[in-house]
Design an enzyme around this catalytic site. Sequence first.
Site, PDB file in Angstrom:
ATOM      1  N   SER A 159     -10.547   0.009   6.732  1.00 12.61           N
ATOM      2  CA  SER A 159      -9.878   0.152   5.434  1.00 12.61           C
ATOM      3  C   SER A 159      -9.142  -1.085   4.932  1.00 12.61           C
ATOM      4  CB  SER A 159      -8.894   1.320   5.471  1.00 12.61           C
ATOM      5  OG  SER A 159      -9.561   2.538   5.269  1.00 12.61           O
TER       6      SER A 159
ATOM      7  N   LYS B 264       0.836  -1.204   0.000  1.00 14.74           N
ATOM      8  CA  LYS B 264       0.000   0.000   0.000  1.00 14.74           C
ATOM      9  C   LYS B 264       0.871   1.254   0.000  1.00 14.74           C
ATOM     10  CE  LYS B 264      -3.996   2.110   2.362  1.00 14.74           C
ATOM     11  NZ  LYS B 264      -4.966   1.993   3.475  1.00 14.74           N
TER      12      LYS B 264
ATOM     13  N   SER C 117     -10.002   2.219   2.395  1.00 13.01           N
ATOM     14  CA  SER C 117      -9.029   2.894   1.574  1.00 13.01           C
ATOM     15  C   SER C 117      -8.030   1.956   0.881  1.00 13.01           C
ATOM     16  CB  SER C 117      -8.255   3.901   2.414  1.00 13.01           C
ATOM     17  OG  SER C 117      -7.476   3.260   3.396  1.00 13.01           O
TER      18      SER C 117
END
EC number: 6.3.5.7
Lengths: 117, 498
Positions: free
Chosen positions: B180, B81, B156
């Site tokens: 998320s 990420k 997210s």
Amino acid sequence: MLNEHAAHGSAAAGQARGGGAITRDEVAHLARLSRLALREDELDHLATQLDDIISAVARVQEVAAEDIPPTSHALPLTNVFRADEVRPSLTPDQALSGAPAADEQRFKVPRILDEEA
Amino acid sequence: MSADIIKKSAAELAGLISSGEASAVEVTQAHLDRIAAVEDSVKAFTHVDPETALAQARTVDERRAAGEALGPLAGVPIAHKDVFTTIDMPTTASSKILEGWRPPYDATVTRRLREAGLVILGKTNMDEFAMGSSTENSAFGPTHNPWDLNKIPGGSSGGSSAAVAAYEAPLATGTDTGGSIRQPAAVTGLVGMKPTYGGSSRYGLIAFASSLDTPGPLARTVLDAALLHEAFSGHDPMDSTSIDQPVPPVVEAARRAEVGGLRVGVVKEFGGEGYQPGVLARFHEAVEVLESLGAKVVEVSCPHFTYALPAYYLIAPSECSSNLARFDGMRYGLRVGDDETRSAEEVMALTRAEGFGPEVKRRIMLGTYALSSGYYDAYYGKAQQVRTLIARDFDAAFEQVDVLISPTTPTTAFAIGERADDPMAMYLADLCTIPSNLAGNAAISVPCGLADEDSLPVGLQIMAPVLADDRVYRVGAAVERALQDRWGGPLLAKAPEL
């Protein structure tokens, strides 16, 4: 469910803030505090959205919590110290590697005082 | 060979690599080929670096050839990420304010991935600064759900979920502040785990809400998630909120996969109105599966959980408004309007207005409001008290049961654009995941089937007390095994070909 939240929220928020929704002037003030140079149309749009959100989240005021201590953090940790030892750190070049402007191994920034000051 | 490789689990790939049946370079190349083939339609990555990835893989192969003992995931590729700093790749948090930024140091999670011999393929797209539930808030454009390219992949960590669901990587890192990791995993048919807060290090993780942010794994199987969890978790002296205790035995628990005699509580407050019928149907099936495996299922009330969402949307923006003050255009990142006449304050305000997207601005403003004098007690203070009440609800529930369960999200993946300009509708995606962030306990999402209405994945959330991370893996693995027996294979096998 959302509408229910919003309905409760508006009432509670109204009580807490002496009535009315967040004003556009308040939103403009928040933008200044937040160091965000927003356009007029952005302020208009945000004023409506922030009003909706604040009305909804004001629902926390429904909870009777007179004698409930606040929680700021999930872990019961206080004052975590590490050993005070000298360790390698970033070199000046590494520290300045992302700087928008640098001069003589320093971050170069716009003036921070008024000219008269 | 390449098509076979990409559908294998991380555990299987690690086995092939350690036995010499496949090299780390071959496995990495197969995933790079897959990325080249599908990335135009999925858009999971903000940055892919084939050369660096192949060089890492070559190093693993050389070390193995030299007889070195390597970790259990050595040579397995991973999507990382873009909220974790990486010294050899740009780190942007999908924000224009950090576009092109090269950090001068690695996050602890990054460093541990490297030490474990994992091959970092690239950085994944996300909602800007991890604020969002759809990955539409990325400054670099949305990511698409591999199950239906018109739907959101969650957020997210939506680039991470899409990459793993599209077989671009067997594993991905994520961060979970309000759901998320779990919500993207749920809507793409993956396993996603939020470890106990403090169980994984925040050092080098670009901060959103520091009392909530938790790194964790996304994978296609419960065992893979556990292997990755073990690889990057554990105490870190660089993070003062890191727990100084051993990582719970998550891999052993994922292999054990049994629930006989376990007490399971269904959260009474999560279900009913506002929930998609197909989500509830799959959830009730999962409850029956747990009962058939010998678990004792009861209903448990957690009365303050309905206040978790409003409390979260005061606490998280408050912390964000403080954390994001560091993006001031002075030391790194974007600087706008520095014409030698404007003051630093004017340049800051212009930089932040240009560099932040609409959701980040909304949250900074909301947090600034909630923390301002006159409103603090009525908003932030109240939210902190609600946080205490939610933790007490968990404590009371865990006196009656070993784990709590609920749907992970009220609905399946929604359409890209559907909630983009309706923040409150977007926030509802986190309804069921937020309590575990506020209380800091462990929670996982595992696939529990497809909703009848839209044939999209549904997630089952399993929550356990602080530091009982192994327990959610044990239950998740048992559910996974039982459901895969019914389905005749993994849920992702039902996804359309890209």
